[in-house]
Enzyme design. Structure first.
Site, PDB file in Angstrom:
ATOM      1  N   ASP A 178      76.802  41.600  20.558  1.00 15.24           N
ATOM      2  CA  ASP A 178      77.591  41.418  19.315  1.00 15.24           C
ATOM      3  C   ASP A 178      79.064  41.015  19.902  1.00 15.24           C
ATOM      4  O   ASP A 178      79.711  41.751  20.630  1.00 15.24           O
ATOM      5  CB  ASP A 178      77.540  42.395  18.338  1.00 15.24           C
ATOM      6  CG  ASP A 178      78.281  42.171  17.291  1.00 15.24           C
ATOM      7  OD1 ASP A 178      77.805  41.471  16.128  1.00 15.24           O
ATOM      8  OD2 ASP A 178      79.503  42.402  16.693  1.00 15.24           O
ATOM      9  N   ILE A 179      79.668  39.975  19.304  1.00 13.03           N
ATOM     10  CA  ILE A 179      81.080  39.673  19.563  1.00 13.03           C
ATOM     11  C   ILE A 179      81.913  40.611  18.696  1.00 13.03           C
ATOM     12  O   ILE A 179      81.622  40.591  17.585  1.00 13.03           O
ATOM     13  CB  ILE A 179      81.478  38.202  19.423  1.00 13.03           C
ATOM     14  CG1 ILE A 179      80.536  37.303  20.218  1.00 13.03           C
ATOM     15  CG2 ILE A 179      82.928  38.033  19.674  1.00 13.03           C
ATOM     16  CD1 ILE A 179      80.723  35.915  19.950  1.00 13.03           C
ATOM     17  N   GLU A 221      77.086  36.111  14.790  1.00 11.44           N
ATOM     18  CA  GLU A 221      77.844  36.383  16.156  1.00 11.44           C
ATOM     19  C   GLU A 221      76.963  37.196  17.146  1.00 11.44           C
ATOM     20  O   GLU A 221      77.355  37.898  18.134  1.00 11.44           O
ATOM     21  CB  GLU A 221      79.437  37.094  15.978  1.00 11.44           C
ATOM     22  CG  GLU A 221      79.114  38.330  15.233  1.00 11.44           C
ATOM     23  CD  GLU A 221      79.363  38.269  13.705  1.00 11.44           C
ATOM     24  OE1 GLU A 221      79.988  39.371  13.194  1.00 11.44           O
ATOM     25  OE2 GLU A 221      79.127  37.311  13.379  1.00 11.44           O
TER      26      GLU A 221
END
Length: 300
Positions: A178-179, A221
């Site tokens: 996950d960003i 994301e």
């Protein structure tokens, strides 16, 4: 993506062919391969007149709504039988194959054109109809923005890998990535910058994994990686390498430097895992542990 992301509507406006210049021939077209409005995915626009204008204003042939689209953003024109994309002084620029064009760019078959948050693919040649149907199929397995696999493909591939791992008594690991603070990136730098970050993160991950390992955009994301014949220690080492690579990479969009980090959860197939979602759930739980622990870290 964040809840605040803009919605885009594409509308074809019927307009009589403009006289003068080269008369368009053939059935060259633009296909929407990425959009924030799911119902538009796969929409085809035949280039049957020159120029064809695109922008936010209702007078355009192709109308895109969104803050990152200028009223008269760009146009497509035919010169000596070839199509060109011409930017009309837009605020946020026009992109061909991820490169911002200074004024215009010649289009070749398969080129991707990004206007605001929408991505078109240019199809040209004798077999445009076959190309179009191939592109429609491709959309079912490849994400138009990042050019990595979609969640549906990942789930099918994971089911197959789980059966193979059990049949041959081999290890199988799974990463959920996950960003970090992606909503903040969108809010501070804009959605176009957010799209750029997503594409670059996907590209960097793709460079680090093997051919038999599957990378997919899981949603928004989040990304996921299937790691066949990889134990937990090996998966953790790869994840840590990916985390370091992202942290050390320089993300630059329109001269702005964006700091990007990722959090990763790692899990390995267990005997008690009855379905692929069991393995995904454990990796997802580890991901959230990493986020709660301060982000920019790997937890297995």
């Amino acid at each position: 993506m964040s809840e605040s992301e803009e919605k885009t509507r594409v509308t074809a406006i019927v307009q009589k062919p403009i006289g003068g210049g080269d008369a368009p021939k053939g059935n060259d077209c633009l296909v929407v391969i990425y959009t924030k409005e799911p119902s538009l995915l796969g929409r085809r626009f035949v280039l049957d007149t020159s120029p064809i204008r695109i922008g936010r204003g209702a007078e355009n042939h192709i109308v895109l709504e969104g803050d990152s689209v200028s009223r008269r953003h760009a146009h497509f024109e035919q010169r000596s039988g070839a199509w060109w994309c011409v930017d009309d002084g837009s605020t946020n620029g026009s992109y061909v194959n991820d490169e911002q064009i200074t004024r215009d760019a010649h289009l070749g078959n398969g080129d991707r054109i990004k206007i605001g948050p929408t991505i078109f693919k240019f199809l040209s040649g004798q077999d445009v109809e076959a190309q179009y149907h191939e592109e429609i199929y491709r959309m079912t397995i490849i994400d138009g923005l990042t050019q990595v696999h979609v969640k549906r493909y990942l789930l099918e591939a994971l089911d197959k890998e789980m059966m193979r791992a059990r049949r041959h008594t081999r290890d199988l690991s799974f990463l959920m990535l996950d960003i970090d603070h992606f909503k903040k990136i969108n809010d501070v730098h804009g959605h176009l910058a957010g799209d750029h970050v997503l594409k670059e993160v996907a590209r960097l991950i793709q460079q680090r994994i093997r051919r038999d390992e599957v990378l997919a955009r899981y949603g928004g994301e989040e990304f996921a990686v299937i790691l066949p014949e990889t134990n937990l220690e090996g998966a953790f080492a790869l994840a840590e390498g990916l985390r370091e690579k992202i942290e050390q990479s320089k993300f630059v969009f329109q001269s702005e430097i964006i700091r990007v980090t990722i959090s990763i959860g790692v899990a390995m197939l267990k005997d008690e895992d009855r379905a692929s979602l069991d393995l995904i759930k454990r990796a997802d739980e580890k991901l959230y542990e990493a986020k709660r622990a301060g982000r920019n870290r790997v937890i297995a």
